[in-house]
Design a protein around this motif. Structure first.
Motif, PDB file in Angstrom:
ATOM      1  N   ARG A  53       0.744  -1.395   0.344  1.00  0.00           N
ATOM      2  CA  ARG A  53       0.276   0.204  -0.080  1.00  0.00           C
ATOM      3  C   ARG A  53       0.719   1.225   0.077  1.00  0.00           C
ATOM      4  NH1 ARG A  53      -2.875  -3.463   3.149  1.00  0.00           N
ATOM      5  NH2 ARG A  53      -4.470  -4.133   2.716  1.00  0.00           N
ATOM      6  N   MET A  54       2.323   0.780   0.378  1.00  0.00           N
ATOM      7  CA  MET A  54       2.835   1.958   0.519  1.00  0.00           C
ATOM      8  C   MET A  54       4.170   2.726  -1.153  1.00  0.00           C
ATOM      9  SD  MET A  54       4.300   1.930   4.779  1.00  0.00           S
ATOM     10  CE  MET A  54       4.967   0.242   4.472  1.00  0.00           C
ATOM     11  N   ILE A  55       4.313   1.334  -2.121  1.00  0.00           N
ATOM     12  CA  ILE A  55       4.772   1.758  -2.388  1.00  0.00           C
ATOM     13  C   ILE A  55       4.486   3.462  -3.472  1.00  0.00           C
ATOM     14  CG2 ILE A  55       5.391   1.085  -4.923  1.00  0.00           C
ATOM     15  CD1 ILE A  55       4.951  -1.969  -4.027  1.00  0.00           C
ATOM     16  N   PRO A  56       2.565   3.565  -3.819  1.00  0.00           N
ATOM     17  CA  PRO A  56       3.002   4.812  -4.814  1.00  0.00           C
ATOM     18  C   PRO A  56       3.244   6.380  -4.033  1.00  0.00           C
ATOM     19  CG  PRO A  56       0.845   3.237  -4.655  1.00  0.00           C
ATOM     20  CD  PRO A  56       2.220   2.612  -4.012  1.00  0.00           C
ATOM     21  N   PRO A  57       2.730   6.114  -2.293  1.00  0.00           N
ATOM     22  CA  PRO A  57       3.147   7.818  -1.870  1.00  0.00           C
ATOM     23  C   PRO A  57       4.566   7.586  -1.410  1.00  0.00           C
ATOM     24  CG  PRO A  57       1.875   5.596  -0.123  1.00  0.00           C
ATOM     25  CD  PRO A  57       2.132   5.679  -1.858  1.00  0.00           C
ATOM     26  N   LEU A  58       5.521   6.357  -1.094  1.00  0.00           N
ATOM     27  CA  LEU A  58       6.762   5.608  -1.254  1.00  0.00           C
ATOM     28  C   LEU A  58       7.949   6.761  -2.404  1.00  0.00           C
ATOM     29  CD1 LEU A  58       7.451   3.348   1.249  1.00  0.00           C
ATOM     30  CD2 LEU A  58       7.547   5.682   1.702  1.00  0.00           C
ATOM     31  N   VAL A  59       7.094   6.147  -3.095  1.00  0.00           N
ATOM     32  CA  VAL A  59       7.555   6.563  -4.408  1.00  0.00           C
ATOM     33  C   VAL A  59       7.377   8.175  -4.757  1.00  0.00           C
ATOM     34  CG1 VAL A  59       7.686   7.063  -7.004  1.00  0.00           C
ATOM     35  CG2 VAL A  59       7.171   4.332  -5.868  1.00  0.00           C
ATOM     36  N   ASN A  60       6.032   8.808  -4.735  1.00  0.00           N
ATOM     37  CA  ASN A  60       6.548  10.167  -5.406  1.00  0.00           C
ATOM     38  C   ASN A  60       7.064  11.047  -4.108  1.00  0.00           C
ATOM     39  OD1 ASN A  60       3.770   9.984  -6.977  1.00  0.00           O
ATOM     40  ND2 ASN A  60       2.419   9.967  -5.081  1.00  0.00           N
ATOM     41  N   GLN A  61       7.352  10.681  -3.015  1.00  0.00           N
ATOM     42  CA  GLN A  61       7.288  10.669  -1.721  1.00  0.00           C
ATOM     43  C   GLN A  61       9.346  10.894  -2.047  1.00  0.00           C
ATOM     44  OE1 GLN A  61       6.119  12.800   0.586  1.00  0.00           O
ATOM     45  NE2 GLN A  61       8.649  13.835   1.309  1.00  0.00           N
ATOM     46  N   ALA A  62       9.897   9.823  -2.630  1.00  0.00           N
ATOM     47  CA  ALA A  62      11.754   9.832  -3.420  1.00  0.00           C
ATOM     48  C   ALA A  62      11.665  10.962  -4.465  1.00  0.00           C
ATOM     49  CB  ALA A  62      11.272   8.750  -4.027  1.00  0.00           C
ATOM     50  N   ALA A  63      10.682  10.832  -5.389  1.00  0.00           N
ATOM     51  CA  ALA A  63      10.521  11.835  -6.762  1.00  0.00           C
ATOM     52  C   ALA A  63      10.492  13.565  -5.937  1.00  0.00           C
ATOM     53  CB  ALA A  63       9.259  11.966  -7.373  1.00  0.00           C
ATOM     54  N   GLN A  64      10.199  13.460  -5.135  1.00  0.00           N
ATOM     55  CA  GLN A  64      10.501  14.534  -3.951  1.00  0.00           C
ATOM     56  C   GLN A  64      11.591  15.245  -3.209  1.00  0.00           C
ATOM     57  OE1 GLN A  64       7.938  17.557  -4.820  1.00  0.00           O
ATOM     58  NE2 GLN A  64       9.409  18.703  -3.325  1.00  0.00           N
ATOM     59  N   THR A  65      11.922  13.988  -3.439  1.00  0.00           N
ATOM     60  CA  THR A  65      13.304  14.120  -2.293  1.00  0.00           C
ATOM     61  C   THR A  65      14.322  14.495  -3.673  1.00  0.00           C
ATOM     62  OG1 THR A  65      12.602  12.298  -0.862  1.00  0.00           O
ATOM     63  CG2 THR A  65      15.458  12.687  -0.772  1.00  0.00           C
ATOM     64  N   ILE A  66      14.074  14.106  -4.757  1.00  0.00           N
ATOM     65  CA  ILE A  66      15.215  14.054  -6.219  1.00  0.00           C
ATOM     66  C   ILE A  66      14.675  15.804  -6.258  1.00  0.00           C
ATOM     67  CG2 ILE A  66      15.729  14.238  -8.325  1.00  0.00           C
ATOM     68  CD1 ILE A  66      14.378  11.107  -7.571  1.00  0.00           C
ATOM     69  N   LYS A  67      13.566  15.706  -6.610  1.00  0.00           N
ATOM     70  CA  LYS A  67      13.604  17.901  -6.646  1.00  0.00           C
ATOM     71  C   LYS A  67      14.526  18.742  -5.622  1.00  0.00           C
ATOM     72  CE  LYS A  67       9.070  16.772  -7.676  1.00  0.00           C
ATOM     73  NZ  LYS A  67       7.675  16.876  -8.239  1.00  0.00           N
ATOM     74  N   ASP A  68      14.175  17.943  -4.204  1.00  0.00           N
ATOM     75  CA  ASP A  68      14.951  18.669  -3.441  1.00  0.00           C
ATOM     76  C   ASP A  68      16.184  19.190  -3.049  1.00  0.00           C
ATOM     77  OD1 ASP A  68      11.809  19.107  -2.258  1.00  0.00           O
ATOM     78  OD2 ASP A  68      11.680  17.263  -0.668  1.00  0.00           O
ATOM     79  N   THR A  69      16.938  17.622  -3.633  1.00  0.00           N
ATOM     80  CA  THR A  69      18.323  18.367  -3.698  1.00  0.00           C
ATOM     81  C   THR A  69      18.667  19.584  -4.679  1.00  0.00           C
ATOM     82  OG1 THR A  69      18.784  16.996  -5.658  1.00  0.00           O
ATOM     83  CG2 THR A  69      18.692  15.420  -3.907  1.00  0.00           C
ATOM     84  N   SER A  70      18.028  20.058  -4.743  1.00  0.00           N
ATOM     85  CA  SER A  70      18.104  21.778  -5.854  1.00  0.00           C
ATOM     86  C   SER A  70      18.614  22.000  -5.311  1.00  0.00           C
ATOM     87  CB  SER A  70      17.176  22.132  -6.662  1.00  0.00           C
ATOM     88  OG  SER A  70      16.050  22.254  -6.109  1.00  0.00           O
ATOM     89  N   LEU A  71      17.396  22.212  -3.297  1.00  0.00           N
ATOM     90  CA  LEU A  71      18.230  23.438  -2.287  1.00  0.00           C
ATOM     91  C   LEU A  71      19.371  23.326  -1.456  1.00  0.00           C
ATOM     92  CD1 LEU A  71      14.396  22.857  -0.694  1.00  0.00           C
ATOM     93  CD2 LEU A  71      14.927  24.939  -2.127  1.00  0.00           C
ATOM     94  N   LEU A  72      19.890  22.357  -1.962  1.00  0.00           N
ATOM     95  CA  LEU A  72      21.512  22.184  -1.839  1.00  0.00           C
ATOM     96  C   LEU A  72      22.775  23.167  -1.704  1.00  0.00           C
ATOM     97  CD1 LEU A  72      21.664  18.343  -1.149  1.00  0.00           C
ATOM     98  CD2 LEU A  72      20.732  19.712   0.216  1.00  0.00           C
ATOM     99  N   ALA A  73      21.990  23.371  -3.264  1.00  0.00           N
ATOM    100  CA  ALA A  73      22.819  24.842  -3.829  1.00  0.00           C
ATOM    101  C   ALA A  73      22.733  26.335  -2.916  1.00  0.00           C
ATOM    102  CB  ALA A  73      22.557  24.873  -5.111  1.00  0.00           C
ATOM    103  N   PRO A  74      22.139  26.500  -2.515  1.00  0.00           N
ATOM    104  CA  PRO A  74      22.196  27.784  -1.328  1.00  0.00           C
ATOM    105  C   PRO A  74      23.105  27.714  -0.666  1.00  0.00           C
ATOM    106  CG  PRO A  74      19.847  27.467  -2.845  1.00  0.00           C
ATOM    107  CD  PRO A  74      20.753  26.186  -2.572  1.00  0.00           C
ATOM    108  N   VAL A  75      23.563  26.299   0.239  1.00  0.00           N
ATOM    109  CA  VAL A  75      24.173  26.518   1.469  1.00  0.00           C
ATOM    110  C   VAL A  75      25.733  25.799   1.054  1.00  0.00           C
ATOM    111  CG1 VAL A  75      22.190  25.137   3.037  1.00  0.00           C
ATOM    112  CG2 VAL A  75      23.574  23.874   1.929  1.00  0.00           C
TER     113      VAL A  75
END
Length: 222
Positions: A147-169
């Motif tokens: 049951r967790m596969i779809p939301p976990l994958v969505n969160q993984a995709a969000q994590t990949i996008k959130d790596t872009s916030l590492l640049a400002p630091v």
């Protein structure tokens, strides 16, 4: 077009770093999320309080603020650069912060998945003298995982996008490399377009893998 080809190795090196940070953060978020979810379901009020406080703090504050606080703020009050190394600490802190932030959301995903398993199966396990650990490991988590596969994958995709916030630091990854190339070439449109395409390819591939897993595991979406 020539600008893209000339600077493609630099951009691809940034992509490599982004993928590495994403993998580390996704592993951390699952581990942290699982531990925090089990703590939230624990009979211990102290464990429940700690897990709830963690989830609320990291879900209620922006990731960028968390990165500034942990990556750049902690060295001002603690000798963390001496403990871990001046070059190593920012990278380590950024990966852990990203994992903690995403883990707060994964905590709720896992908790909801566990609570979604029929209580009767837990009672059946207890009737054959299975311990709580055995019940969770062999009965509850395997079913909840589907049951967790779809939301976990969505969160993984969000994590990949959130790596872009590492640049400002100051963490070198895809966006950071893109900014370096743009500052030298002023080709902002083509470089940002290339970076957007690369993010799309990665996340599209992750989504397709998730769809494949759902079909193989016959995930019930009801």
């Amino acid at each position: 077009m020539n600008t893209i080809w000339q600077n493609l190795p630099v951009i691809l090196d940034g992509l490599r770093l982004t993928i590495q940070y994403s993998i580390v953060a996704i592993i951390l978020m699952v581990i942290i999320g699982l531990i925090a979810a089990l703590m939230r379901l624990s009979k211990s009020a102290v464990l429940r309080w700690i897990a709830t406080a963690y989830v609320e703090i990291f879900r209620s504050t922006p990731l960028l603020v968390q990165l500034f606080f942990i990556v750049l703020g902690l060295p001002a009050i603690l000798p963390v650069n001496q403990w871990f190394g001046q070059l190593t600490y920012p990278i380590l802190a950024a990966a852990v912060t990203l994992g903690l932030n995403e883990g707060a959301y994964v905590t709720e995903i896992i908790r909801a998945g566990i609570l979604g398993v029929d209580r009767g199966q837990k009672e059946a396990a207890a009737s054959i003298a299975m311990t709580n650990f055995q019940t969770m490991r062999y009965i509850v988590l395997p079913q909840a995982f589907k049951r967790m596969i779809p939301p976990l994958v969505n969160q993984a995709a969000q994590t990949i996008k959130d790596t872009s916030l590492l640049a400002p630091v100051g963490i070198i990854e895809l966006v950071y490399k893109g900014e370096v190339v743009i500052s030298a070439t002023f080709a902002s449109f083509s470089i940002w377009g290339l970076i957007a395409v690369l993010y799309f390819i990665i996340i599209f591939a992750v989504s397709k893998c998730a769809s494949y897993l759902e079909r193989r595991l016959q995930v019930d979406k009801r």
